[in-house]
Design a protein around this motif. Structure first.
Motif, PDB file in Angstrom:
ATOM      1  N   ALA A  59     128.565  -2.048 -23.584  1.00  0.00           N
ATOM      2  CA  ALA A  59     129.994  -1.953 -23.254  1.00  0.00           C
ATOM      3  C   ALA A  59     130.857  -2.289 -24.470  1.00  0.00           C
ATOM      4  N   ALA A  60     130.739  -1.481 -25.509  1.00  0.00           N
ATOM      5  CA  ALA A  60     131.547  -1.653 -26.723  1.00  0.00           C
ATOM      6  C   ALA A  60     132.847  -0.873 -26.515  1.00  0.00           C
ATOM      7  N   PHE A  61     133.754  -1.448 -25.728  1.00  0.00           N
ATOM      8  CA  PHE A  61     134.953  -0.743 -25.288  1.00  0.00           C
ATOM      9  C   PHE A  61     135.925  -0.411 -26.408  1.00  0.00           C
ATOM     10  N   ALA A  62     135.785  -1.009 -27.560  1.00  0.00           N
ATOM     11  CA  ALA A  62     136.659  -0.680 -28.681  1.00  0.00           C
ATOM     12  C   ALA A  62     136.313   0.694 -29.261  1.00  0.00           C
ATOM     13  N   GLN A 137     129.749 -13.608 -36.381  1.00  0.00           N
ATOM     14  CA  GLN A 137     128.974 -12.716 -35.511  1.00  0.00           C
ATOM     15  C   GLN A 137     129.628 -12.622 -34.129  1.00  0.00           C
ATOM     16  N   MET A 138     130.096 -13.751 -33.614  1.00  0.00           N
ATOM     17  CA  MET A 138     130.761 -13.765 -32.313  1.00  0.00           C
ATOM     18  C   MET A 138     132.047 -12.938 -32.359  1.00  0.00           C
ATOM     19  N   ILE A 139     132.795 -13.056 -33.440  1.00  0.00           N
ATOM     20  CA  ILE A 139     134.032 -12.287 -33.585  1.00  0.00           C
ATOM     21  C   ILE A 139     133.710 -10.797 -33.671  1.00  0.00           C
ATOM     22  N   ARG A 140     132.692 -10.427 -34.448  1.00  0.00           N
ATOM     23  CA  ARG A 140     132.310  -9.009 -34.562  1.00  0.00           C
ATOM     24  C   ARG A 140     131.976  -8.428 -33.187  1.00  0.00           C
ATOM     25  N   TYR A 141     131.179  -9.165 -32.420  1.00  0.00           N
ATOM     26  CA  TYR A 141     130.790  -8.706 -31.080  1.00  0.00           C
ATOM     27  C   TYR A 141     132.030  -8.537 -30.196  1.00  0.00           C
ATOM     28  N   LYS A 142     132.913  -9.507 -30.254  1.00  0.00           N
ATOM     29  CA  LYS A 142     134.106  -9.457 -29.405  1.00  0.00           C
ATOM     30  C   LYS A 142     135.055  -8.337 -29.835  1.00  0.00           C
ATOM     31  N   ILE A 149     139.443 -13.235 -28.312  1.00  0.00           N
ATOM     32  CA  ILE A 149     138.748 -14.105 -29.265  1.00  0.00           C
ATOM     33  C   ILE A 149     139.198 -15.544 -29.024  1.00  0.00           C
ATOM     34  N   ALA A 150     138.219 -16.422 -28.857  1.00  0.00           N
ATOM     35  CA  ALA A 150     138.477 -17.820 -28.504  1.00  0.00           C
ATOM     36  C   ALA A 150     139.122 -18.579 -29.670  1.00  0.00           C
ATOM     37  N   PRO A 151     139.909 -19.602 -29.343  1.00  0.00           N
ATOM     38  CA  PRO A 151     140.570 -20.395 -30.397  1.00  0.00           C
ATOM     39  C   PRO A 151     139.607 -20.972 -31.436  1.00  0.00           C
ATOM     40  N   VAL A 152     138.423 -21.421 -31.032  1.00  0.00           N
ATOM     41  CA  VAL A 152     137.465 -21.980 -31.995  1.00  0.00           C
ATOM     42  C   VAL A 152     137.029 -20.916 -32.998  1.00  0.00           C
ATOM     43  N   GLU A 153     136.974 -19.673 -32.555  1.00  0.00           N
ATOM     44  CA  GLU A 153     136.616 -18.585 -33.465  1.00  0.00           C
ATOM     45  C   GLU A 153     137.801 -18.219 -34.353  1.00  0.00           C
ATOM     46  N   ASP A 171     133.586  -2.642 -38.897  1.00  0.00           N
ATOM     47  CA  ASP A 171     134.167  -1.314 -39.034  1.00  0.00           C
ATOM     48  C   ASP A 171     135.620  -1.476 -39.509  1.00  0.00           C
ATOM     49  N   PRO A 172     136.057  -0.686 -40.477  1.00  0.00           N
ATOM     50  CA  PRO A 172     137.445  -0.798 -40.973  1.00  0.00           C
ATOM     51  C   PRO A 172     138.510  -0.640 -39.878  1.00  0.00           C
ATOM     52  N   LYS A 173     138.165  -0.006 -38.766  1.00  0.00           N
ATOM     53  CA  LYS A 173     139.152   0.151 -37.695  1.00  0.00           C
ATOM     54  C   LYS A 173     139.621  -1.200 -37.146  1.00  0.00           C
ATOM     55  N   PHE A 174     138.855  -2.279 -37.406  1.00  0.00           N
ATOM     56  CA  PHE A 174     139.214  -3.602 -36.900  1.00  0.00           C
ATOM     57  C   PHE A 174     139.994  -4.442 -37.909  1.00  0.00           C
TER      58      PHE A 174
END
Length: 184
Positions: A59-62, A137-142, A149-153, A171-174
């Motif tokens: 489910a990579a909705f982006a 890694q968590m940010i990339r997945y999100k 994206i959580a505040p700690v991230e 990906d440059p789109k992000f």
């Protein structure tokens, strides 16, 4: 097995669709919508956390047009051998697939047992925060999943070196979204 017929019987539903066909905005909204739409279609009710369990795969909705799957387990069983129903979602309606699931999907389902193992109490409260590589890694997945994206991230994005590393990994789109988050 549809509607209220056998609504208490344990069953496993595999739903195949494409990311752009899932209604909603962010990840949580899209998953909630699909849970409720599928349960409305099958049992004339919304998803019930007491009786239903849910998993997503791909489910990579982006990203538009990516194949993704949802797994809805309903009811209780003493065995992992429960009926599996396969549907496709077109963005407007559910289509029941009469033929058997492809071998690749059946093999993937083996990693998701119907009877879930008992979980031990979480040790997360006692552990230290994830290191910077894990947070990237968590940010990339999100980002790929269109999750919040959580505040700690987000704290990581206060460091220009970490922002540069993250941009090199995604990906440059992000990039615009990363820059926006880093300026908060």
């Amino acid at each position: 097995m549809t509607s209220d017929e056998n609504s208490n019987a344990p069953q496993r539903i595999v739903l195949q669709t494409r990311t752009h066909q899932v209604p909603g905005g962010d990840y949580q909204e899209r998953c909630r919508n699909m849970k409720n739409l599928l349960c409305q279609h099958l049992w004339n009710r919304d998803f019930d956390y007491e009786h239903d369990r849910w998993q997503e795969y791909g489910a990579a909705f982006a990203y538009e047009g990516r194949r993704c799957y949802f797994l809805l387990d309903h009811g209780q069983s003493r065995s992992n051998d429960v009926p599996v129903l396969w549907y496709k979602w077109t963005g407007a309606l559910f289509t029941f697939m009469e033929h058997p699931l492809p071998a690749q999907i059946r093999a993937k389902l083996m990693g998701y047992p119907f009877i879930r193992p008992k979980r031990e109490p979480s040790q997360a409260k006692k552990s230290s925060p994830p290191d910077v590589a894990t947070r990237r890694q968590m940010i990339r997945y999100k980002l790929r999943s269109n999750m919040k994206i959580a505040p700690v991230e987000l704290e990581l994005l206060g460091n220009p070196d970490q922002v540069a590393l993250l941009k090199a990994e995604v990906d440059p789109k992000f990039w615009d979204r990363i820059d926006h988050l880093a300026q908060r």
